[in-house]
Design a protein around this motif. Structure first.
Motif, short mmCIF file in Angstrom:
data_model
loop_
_atom_site.label_atom_id
_atom_site.label_comp_id
_atom_site.label_asym_id
_atom_site.label_seq_id
_atom_site.Cartn_x
_atom_site.Cartn_y
_atom_site.Cartn_z
N ASN A 119 0.81 -1.22 0.00
CA ASN A 119 0.00 0.00 0.00
C ASN A 119 0.85 1.27 0.00
O ASN A 119 0.57 2.22 0.73
N GLY A 120 1.92 1.27 -0.78
CA GLY A 120 2.74 2.46 -0.94
C GLY A 120 3.82 2.66 0.10
O GLY A 120 4.53 3.66 0.07
N GLN A 121 3.95 1.72 1.06
CA GLN A 121 4.95 1.87 2.11
C GLN A 121 5.93 0.71 2.11
O GLN A 121 5.61 -0.38 1.67
N TYR A 122 7.14 0.96 2.67
CA TYR A 122 8.10 -0.12 2.86
C TYR A 122 7.46 -1.11 3.82
O TYR A 122 7.06 -0.75 4.92
N ASP A 123 7.38 -2.36 3.40
CA ASP A 123 6.73 -3.36 4.24
C ASP A 123 7.19 -4.75 3.82
O ASP A 123 6.81 -5.24 2.77
N GLY A 124 8.03 -5.36 4.66
CA GLY A 124 8.60 -6.68 4.37
C GLY A 124 10.11 -6.59 4.38
O GLY A 124 10.69 -5.66 4.95
N LEU A 125 10.76 -7.54 3.74
CA LEU A 125 12.22 -7.51 3.68
C LEU A 125 12.69 -6.47 2.67
O LEU A 125 12.14 -6.37 1.58
N GLY A 126 13.71 -5.72 3.07
CA GLY A 126 14.22 -4.69 2.18
C GLY A 126 15.59 -4.20 2.60
O GLY A 126 16.09 -4.53 3.68
N THR A 127 16.18 -3.40 1.73
CA THR A 127 17.49 -2.79 2.00
C THR A 127 17.41 -1.31 1.67
O THR A 127 17.03 -0.94 0.56
N TYR A 128 17.76 -0.48 2.65
CA TYR A 128 17.83 0.97 2.44
C TYR A 128 19.30 1.32 2.36
O TYR A 128 20.06 1.06 3.30
N SER A 129 19.72 1.91 1.25
CA SER A 129 21.11 2.30 1.03
C SER A 129 21.20 3.81 0.95
O SER A 129 20.49 4.44 0.15
N TRP A 130 22.06 4.41 1.76
CA TRP A 130 22.27 5.85 1.74
C TRP A 130 23.35 6.21 0.73
O TRP A 130 24.26 5.42 0.47
N ALA A 131 23.29 7.41 0.20
CA ALA A 131 24.29 7.88 -0.75
C ALA A 131 25.67 7.94 -0.11
O ALA A 131 26.68 7.82 -0.80
N ASN A 132 25.74 8.06 1.22
CA ASN A 132 27.03 8.14 1.91
C ASN A 132 27.70 6.78 2.10
O ASN A 132 28.79 6.70 2.65
N GLY A 133 27.03 5.69 1.69
CA GLY A 133 27.60 4.35 1.79
C GLY A 133 27.03 3.49 2.90
O GLY A 133 27.27 2.30 2.95
N ASP A 134 26.26 4.08 3.82
CA ASP A 134 25.62 3.29 4.88
C ASP A 134 24.52 2.42 4.26
O ASP A 134 23.96 2.77 3.22
N LYS A 135 24.24 1.31 4.95
CA LYS A 135 23.22 0.39 4.43
C LYS A 135 22.51 -0.30 5.58
O LYS A 135 23.15 -0.71 6.55
N LEU A 136 21.20 -0.44 5.47
CA LEU A 136 20.40 -1.16 6.45
C LEU A 136 19.55 -2.20 5.72
O LEU A 136 18.75 -1.84 4.85
N ALA A 137 19.75 -3.45 6.06
CA ALA A 137 18.99 -4.54 5.44
C ALA A 137 18.22 -5.26 6.54
O ALA A 137 18.78 -5.57 7.59
N GLY A 138 16.91 -5.49 6.29
CA GLY A 138 16.13 -6.20 7.30
C GLY A 138 14.64 -6.08 7.10
O GLY A 138 14.16 -5.90 5.98
#
Length: 191
Positions: free
Chosen positions: A90-109
């Protein structure tokens, strides 16, 4: 050469045309910036949508909303170059995913309600934290619950997190083999 009356008539005539032109210009429809489906089916299928702010989504749609697997790339100044790839609902992050920042940081979960909520792994890609990593629980973008923080120098903390810091019971393991087990408050031994 215009006399006084001719000059005033000409001036009124020009003012009338200027007013008419302004009225027509103000009443004409101005093209508004809008989201644009540049390929595929952005209602119920797979497509690519470019938002009026330059953000782009490529993936699955349901009822015109991001729904299923997709990639959302940001172009807005604050988030320019950031990207989320994963599940949407429904238009939102929901489930498994990875957010990657332009600065090189990354969050997967696990993501729920447009934020990491559940188990995840955050790795730093910017100085001075390149090589540091957190594996554990998240709540609304913050480290919250049980987790392990690894420092690139070899130290690690295993324990409770609250408000994005070590808060509660935990064990700090030093790279040289020493350890401290006990209470922590905002990354410091407490008690």
């Amino acid at each position: 050469m215009l006399d006084g009356k001719g000059f005033l008539r000409r001036r009124r005539w020009l003012a009338g045309w200027a007013a008419l032109g302004l009225a027509l210009w103000l009443s004409s429809p101005v093209p508004a910036l809008a989201d644009t489906c540049i390929s595929g089916d952005c209602q119920n299928g797979f497509g690519t949508l470019v938002r009026d702010n330059g953000n782009k989504y490529t993936g699955e749609f349901k009822d015109g909303k991001f729904h299923g697997h997709g990639t959302h790339t940001f172009n807005e100044s604050k988030w320019k170059g950031d990207q989320y790839t994963g599940e949407f609902k429904n238009g939102q992050y929901d489930g498994l995913g990875t957010y990657s920042w332009a600065n090189g940081d990354k969050l997967a979960g696990d993501f729920r309600n447009n934020a990491p909520n559940g188990h995840g792994t955050y790795t730093w890609g910017r100085e001075p934290w390149i090589g540091d990593k957190y594996v554990g629980e998240f709540k609304n973008w913050k480290k919250e619950g049980f987790g392990t923080y690894y420092w690139k120098e070899g130290d690690k903390y295993v324990g409770e997190f609250k408000n994005d810091a070590s808060n509660g019971q935990g064990t700090y393991y030093y790279a040289n083999g020493d350890q401290y087990k006990g209470e922590f408050k905002d990354w410091k031994k407490h008690g």
